[in-house]
Design a protein around this motif. Structure first.
Motif, mmCIF file in Angstrom:
data_model
loop_
_atom_site.group_PDB
_atom_site.id
_atom_site.type_symbol
_atom_site.label_atom_id
_atom_site.label_comp_id
_atom_site.label_asym_id
_atom_site.label_seq_id
_atom_site.Cartn_x
_atom_site.Cartn_y
_atom_site.Cartn_z
ATOM 1 N N THR A 11 -3.804 -3.081 9.124
ATOM 2 C CA THR A 11 -3.205 -2.122 8.253
ATOM 3 C C THR A 11 -2.559 -3.240 7.378
ATOM 4 O OG1 THR A 11 -0.409 -1.836 8.538
ATOM 5 C CG2 THR A 11 -2.645 -0.137 8.704
ATOM 6 N N PRO A 12 -3.193 -4.583 6.809
ATOM 7 C CA PRO A 12 -2.694 -5.508 6.120
ATOM 8 C C PRO A 12 -2.086 -5.618 3.928
ATOM 9 C CG PRO A 12 -5.022 -5.452 6.201
ATOM 10 C CD PRO A 12 -4.967 -4.376 7.005
ATOM 11 N N ARG A 13 -2.805 -4.425 3.997
ATOM 12 C CA ARG A 13 -1.849 -3.457 2.798
ATOM 13 C C ARG A 13 -0.504 -3.848 2.601
ATOM 14 N NH1 ARG A 13 -3.658 0.509 0.460
ATOM 15 N NH2 ARG A 13 -5.108 0.846 2.330
ATOM 16 N N LEU A 14 0.203 -3.212 3.963
ATOM 17 C CA LEU A 14 1.512 -3.363 3.512
ATOM 18 C C LEU A 14 2.363 -3.952 2.952
ATOM 19 C CD1 LEU A 14 3.888 -1.238 4.497
ATOM 20 C CD2 LEU A 14 3.842 -2.683 7.438
ATOM 21 N N GLU A 15 2.855 -3.145 2.009
ATOM 22 C CA GLU A 15 4.486 -3.742 1.912
ATOM 23 C C GLU A 15 5.476 -4.268 2.638
ATOM 24 O OE1 GLU A 15 5.635 -4.226 -2.933
ATOM 25 O OE2 GLU A 15 4.147 -2.870 -2.011
ATOM 26 N N VAL A 16 5.645 -5.083 2.412
ATOM 27 C CA VAL A 16 7.369 -5.965 3.351
ATOM 28 C C VAL A 16 8.357 -6.450 2.211
ATOM 29 C CG1 VAL A 16 8.385 -6.985 4.960
ATOM 30 C CG2 VAL A 16 5.609 -6.551 5.251
ATOM 31 N N ARG A 17 9.327 -5.668 2.343
ATOM 32 C CA ARG A 17 10.746 -6.702 1.504
ATOM 33 C C ARG A 17 11.974 -6.040 2.678
ATOM 34 N NH1 ARG A 17 10.132 -3.533 -4.648
ATOM 35 N NH2 ARG A 17 7.954 -3.178 -4.879
ATOM 36 N N LEU A 18 12.141 -7.163 1.127
ATOM 37 C CA LEU A 18 14.223 -7.699 2.164
ATOM 38 C C LEU A 18 14.839 -6.913 1.810
ATOM 39 C CD1 LEU A 18 13.747 -11.528 2.334
ATOM 40 C CD2 LEU A 18 13.097 -9.867 4.261
ATOM 41 N N ALA A 19 14.787 -6.342 0.447
ATOM 42 C CA ALA A 19 16.192 -4.798 0.530
ATOM 43 C C ALA A 19 14.932 -3.543 -0.983
ATOM 44 C CB ALA A 19 16.954 -5.495 -1.023
ATOM 45 N N LEU A 20 16.307 -3.062 -1.349
ATOM 46 C CA LEU A 20 15.162 -2.069 -1.721
ATOM 47 C C LEU A 20 15.949 -2.390 -3.659
ATOM 48 C CD1 LEU A 20 17.466 1.310 -0.005
ATOM 49 C CD2 LEU A 20 14.647 0.992 -0.649
ATOM 50 N N ALA A 21 15.025 -3.079 -3.421
ATOM 51 C CA ALA A 21 15.202 -2.898 -5.512
ATOM 52 C C ALA A 21 13.893 -3.149 -6.536
ATOM 53 C CB ALA A 21 15.643 -4.437 -5.733
ATOM 54 N N ASP A 22 13.771 -2.700 -6.962
ATOM 55 C CA ASP A 22 12.816 -2.114 -8.382
ATOM 56 C C ASP A 22 11.295 -1.672 -6.886
ATOM 57 O OD1 ASP A 22 13.961 -3.819 -10.129
ATOM 58 O OD2 ASP A 22 13.416 -5.220 -9.458
ATOM 59 N N MET A 23 11.893 -0.199 -6.989
ATOM 60 C CA MET A 23 11.149 0.270 -6.297
ATOM 61 C C MET A 23 10.109 1.153 -6.331
ATOM 62 S SD MET A 23 11.290 -1.114 -3.089
ATOM 63 C CE MET A 23 10.937 0.121 -1.714
ATOM 64 N N PRO A 24 8.924 1.354 -5.859
ATOM 65 C CA PRO A 24 7.847 2.527 -7.050
ATOM 66 C C PRO A 24 8.738 4.340 -5.918
ATOM 67 C CG PRO A 24 6.525 1.434 -5.151
ATOM 68 C CD PRO A 24 7.936 1.026 -4.934
ATOM 69 N N THR A 25 8.517 5.143 -6.593
ATOM 70 C CA THR A 25 8.740 6.902 -6.695
ATOM 71 C C THR A 25 8.307 6.654 -4.611
ATOM 72 O OG1 THR A 25 9.014 7.231 -8.604
ATOM 73 C CG2 THR A 25 8.633 8.977 -6.849
ATOM 74 N N PRO A 26 8.586 7.137 -4.322
ATOM 75 C CA PRO A 26 8.135 7.504 -2.711
ATOM 76 C C PRO A 26 8.378 8.699 -2.675
ATOM 77 C CG PRO A 26 10.490 7.597 -2.646
ATOM 78 C CD PRO A 26 9.798 7.045 -4.182
ATOM 79 N N ASP A 27 7.389 9.369 -1.991
ATOM 80 C CA ASP A 27 6.695 10.497 -1.535
ATOM 81 C C ASP A 27 7.429 10.850 -0.462
ATOM 82 O OD1 ASP A 27 4.045 10.928 -4.165
ATOM 83 O OD2 ASP A 27 3.934 9.456 -2.686
ATOM 84 N N ALA A 28 7.629 10.300 0.526
ATOM 85 C CA ALA A 28 8.276 10.358 1.631
ATOM 86 C C ALA A 28 9.327 9.246 1.857
ATOM 87 C CB ALA A 28 7.429 10.466 3.021
ATOM 88 N N VAL A 29 10.622 9.477 2.645
ATOM 89 C CA VAL A 29 10.980 8.005 3.144
ATOM 90 C C VAL A 29 11.397 8.778 4.308
ATOM 91 C CG1 VAL A 29 13.555 7.122 2.928
ATOM 92 C CG2 VAL A 29 12.488 7.847 0.907
ATOM 93 N N PHE A 30 11.433 7.242 5.117
ATOM 94 C CA PHE A 30 12.145 7.522 6.226
ATOM 95 C C PHE A 30 13.726 6.439 7.087
ATOM 96 C CE2 PHE A 30 12.520 5.551 10.995
ATOM 97 C CZ PHE A 30 12.542 6.690 11.554
#
Length: 392
Positions: A294-313
């Motif tokens: 799954t190399p397209r997985l985006e990894v971020r260090l903080a919750l900022a400027d995020m697109p709208t999620p369909d699900a959250v864990f």
């Protein structure tokens, strides 16, 4: 209904020989023909109107073509314009366009190898990470992979060897449909094909090896420092999150990235963002994602400027992240929170009392040696809260 103003014409490597009479007329009657230099050269004898080469980047030419609505316009494409082609990007409303496809490269490859397309996995590595193919490496399966360039077959062979599939067969199909078409085959472990053409497609026959399970990856397959949602709990968590094709997951406090990775493995179009504030863990997540396909997985260090999620864990930092994540979650979206610590568990009880949803306790016991006999050792119990946000 008015005659479609946009004609999208697919061309094979054999040029005008691949065109039907209707496709030829589409080129001849167009007041503008748009394509790559190679494509325009192949049909130059048919062109009666003006020509335009696609700019770089190609996206800058799309508005110009669409602005010609109502004027006979022809756009050239390679093979089937709706197989990783410009068709879906360019096509206006149904009735405004007509498409004349040529055989796609995968259709030509299947016909050369004698493979029924309905039984073949299809993947494009063109402009994509090589590790995209990992999810398709299942013993006995056949895969058709669209290459990026001449280096792809050798790099793919090395990846197969690295993953334990060195006995797999690679069929390298070059210049399909052209007069200099060539098909060569070899074992991944002894790959020695030279002078591979840039325009190639690879057929894989996968040998037995350590394939990814379809569900529930073993914990040992993840690099982690103990911060991982373990296999059994992960399976229950993903069942609650209920991934659907094309949906986006936020995995907050991702740890090893196991939830986000398995979410993306559920379907090739599933997307995920792993949020992990510890830089070392974030780097570890990226390595796990690459290794597990799954190399397209985006990894971020903080919750900022995020697109709208369909699900959250929410796997970590619940108290700090809940309100932000809940506000961002789309109407009808799902949220799952797992708690081990008493402090987080008390928060889940409060959320359940205030907002409803489903609260459950997950307890798993594992058989282990007990002196000369065997007994069950309980793992730490997990409290899980699930809620679906009301639709507006």
């Amino acid at each position: 209904m008015a005659e479609p103003w946009l004609r999208i014409v697919g061309i094979g490597a054999d040029g005008m020989d691949s065109l039907s009479p209707a496709a030829r007329r589409a080129i001849e009657t167009a007041t503008l023909v748009v394509g790559a230099p190679r494509q325009l050269a192949l049909v130059s004898a048919l062109v009666r109107g003006e020509t335009m080469q696609w700019p770089t980047p190609l996206s800058e030419g799309i508005p110009y073509v669409l602005a010609r609505r109502g004027q006979p316009t022809c756009v050239l494409a390679s093979g089937d314009p709706f197989w990783y082609g410009i068709g879906a990007t360019l096509a206006p409303a149904p009735g405004e366009f007509v498409c004349y496809p040529a055989p796609s490269s995968v259709s030509l490859a299947a016909s050369r190898l004698g493979w029924p397309l309905q039984d073949v996995e299809l993947v494009s590595l063109h402009g994509r990470a090589l590790h995209e193919v990992v999810r398709y490496l299942q013993p006995g399966r056949r895969v058709l992979a669209l290459s990026w360039d001449a280096r792809t077959p050798r790099e793919l062979a090395a990846l197969l060897v690295e993953r334990g599939f060195g006995a797999s067969t690679l069929h390298v199909l070059e210049q399909l449909g052209a007069s200099d078409e060539r098909v060569r085959s070899c074992e991944a472990a002894s790959f020695a094909l030279e002078a591979v053409a840039d325009l190639n497609l690879i057929g894989l026959e996968i040998s037995p090896g350590a394939a990814l399970p379809l569900r529930g990856l073993p914990d040992s397959w993840f690099e982690h420092d103990g911060q991982i949602t373990k296999q059994d709990v992960r399976a229950l968590t993903l069942a609650a999150l209920a991934p659907h094709p094309g949906e986006l997951l936020w995995d907050v406090g991702a740890g090893s990235g196991s939830i986000a990775i398995e979410w993306m493995l559920a379907h090739p179009s599933c997307r995920a963002i792993a949020i992990e504030r510890h830089a070392e863990r974030a780097q570890r997540i990226a390595r796990n994602a690459r290794k597990l396909g799954t190399p397209r997985l985006e990894v971020r260090l903080a919750l900022a400027d995020m697109p709208t999620p369909d699900a959250v864990f929410l796997g970590g930092g619940v108290a700090e992240s809940f309100e932000h994540a809940w506000a961002a979650l789309r109407p009808g979206g799902r949220m799952v929170i797992n708690a081990v610590a008493l402090q987080t568990e008390r928060l889940l009880h409060a959320l359940y009392a205030e907002r409803g949803g489903t609260l459950r306790r997950i307890s798993i016991e594992q058989a282990e040696p007990l002196g000369t006999m065997t007994g069950f050792r309980p793992q730490r119990a997990i409290t899980q809260w699930y809620i679906q946000k009301e639709s507006r």
